[in-house]
Design an enzyme around this catalytic site. Structure first.
Site, short mmCIF file in Angstrom:
data_model
loop_
_atom_site.label_atom_id
_atom_site.label_comp_id
_atom_site.label_asym_id
_atom_site.label_seq_id
_atom_site.Cartn_x
_atom_site.Cartn_y
_atom_site.Cartn_z
N ASP A 1 0.85 -1.19 0.00
CA ASP A 1 0.00 0.00 0.00
C ASP A 1 0.88 1.24 0.00
OD1 ASP A 1 -2.23 -1.56 0.12
OD2 ASP A 1 -2.55 -1.31 2.27
N TYR B 1 4.82 -8.59 9.20
CA TYR B 1 4.67 -7.14 9.26
C TYR B 1 4.80 -6.63 10.69
CZ TYR B 1 2.28 -7.76 4.74
OH TYR B 1 1.96 -8.11 3.45
N ASP C 1 -7.80 2.06 7.18
CA ASP C 1 -6.49 2.61 7.51
C ASP C 1 -6.61 4.13 7.64
OD1 ASP C 1 -6.49 3.68 4.94
OD2 ASP C 1 -5.12 2.19 4.12
N ARG D 1 -4.89 -4.57 7.46
CA ARG D 1 -5.93 -3.56 7.69
C ARG D 1 -7.22 -4.21 8.19
NH1 ARG D 1 -7.24 -0.89 2.37
NH2 ARG D 1 -6.02 -2.53 1.39
#
Length: 286
Positions: free
Chosen positions: A26, A54, A68, A167
């Protein structure tokens, strides 16, 4: 900066149009992007499905239209309710989102709906409802809790299968705690056996110095079958070769690596033989 922007930069630095990446980040995200240059772009298909890791920050207190920080804020929970959330409760709700789970991707995502990306449909004003998909969250670990103004920021580590939306984890955690939640930071630290600690920063990036050999990249990505010079020559001519004994237990694609640690081809088993799926030029396989 988008993943496409990074590819454009590497094209200029490497002096070739033949550049691709192994999984979009993203625009708000940072971290690891694995790039293929020249014939190594043929390996990228095999990297896309690798598991990921992550580091992220989840903000509890309200959700957003995109799950987000780039989306519009949805109604916020009471500041007192958010402040009263206990760490043990957060850990309990995170545990419920760990393992093999059914996850509905974010509406503003790259998932295709009737041939068009979901985010494109949302931008055109359509109401998009995506189907749940099975994903695996191997780890959803709470690293730190930081109270804010009407919110609670959670620093987390996520290890997950390809196709998992961090997300959506933020959104679902907020929903499980009845306060709403969204993602404010995301950093990809690992793709399979490729780690961000080995990566170079894009500013001042030296393509030649950072390039992995095709065989090194293949060894990190696929099971390996070692072959001799005669078998390597036959594979380069498109012929099938007898499957060595160490290929017996492998059902999917394998990296056939020849003398001098040269990647010859990606192969698959066909009965007692190995067949070329993707070949690599001799001058680039090294």
């Amino acid at each position: 900066m988008t993943s496409h922007d990074v590819v454009a930069r590497i094209r200029r630095l490497a002096g070739t149009r033949k550049v691709g990446h192994a999984g979009t980040l993203d625009p708000m995200a940072t971290g690891l992007l694995v790039i293929g240059v020249d014939s190594a772009t043929r390996l990228l298909h095999h990297l896309v499905g690798l598991d990921k890791e992550y580091l992220a920050t989840v903000r509890l207190g309200w959700g957003t239209t995109t799950d987000d920080a780039e989306g519009e804020a949805l109604p916020a929970a009471s500041a007192d309710v958010v402040a009263a959330i206990e760490r043990d409760l957060v850990i309990d709700r995170m545990a419920a989102l760990t393992g093999v789970i059914e996850q509905v991707p974010s509406a503003v995502s790259a998932v295709k709906v009737d041939g068009k990306r979901a985010y494109q449909r949302v931008r055109e004003g359509e109401q998009v409802e995506l189907k749940a998909r099975t994903v695996t969250v191997a780890a959803f670990e709470l690293l730190d809790v930081r109270p804010g103004d009407g919110c609670l920021d959670l620093d987390v580590r996520v290890a997950c299968s390809s196709g998992t939306y961090v997300r959506a984890l933020a959104r679902d955690l907020g929903a499980a705690l009845d306060v709403g939640g969204h993602l404010t930071a995301l950093r990809r630290t690992r793709i399979g056996r490729f780690d961000v600690a080995e990566a170079g920063e894009l500013e001042g990036f030296d393509v030649a110095a950072r390039r992995l050999s095709p065989s090194d990249a293949a060894r990190r990505t696929l099971p390996v079958v070692e072959i001799g010079a005669d078998a390597a020559r036959d594979l380069r001519h498109g012929k099938r070769i007898a499957a060595p004994a160490d290929a017996d237990a492998v059902a999917g694609p394998m990296a056939a690596i020849g003398p001098q640690d040269v990647l010859v081809a990606i192969v698959e088993r066909r009965g007692p033989q190995l067949k070329v799926v993707t070949g690599f030029p001799a001058e680039e396989g090294a």
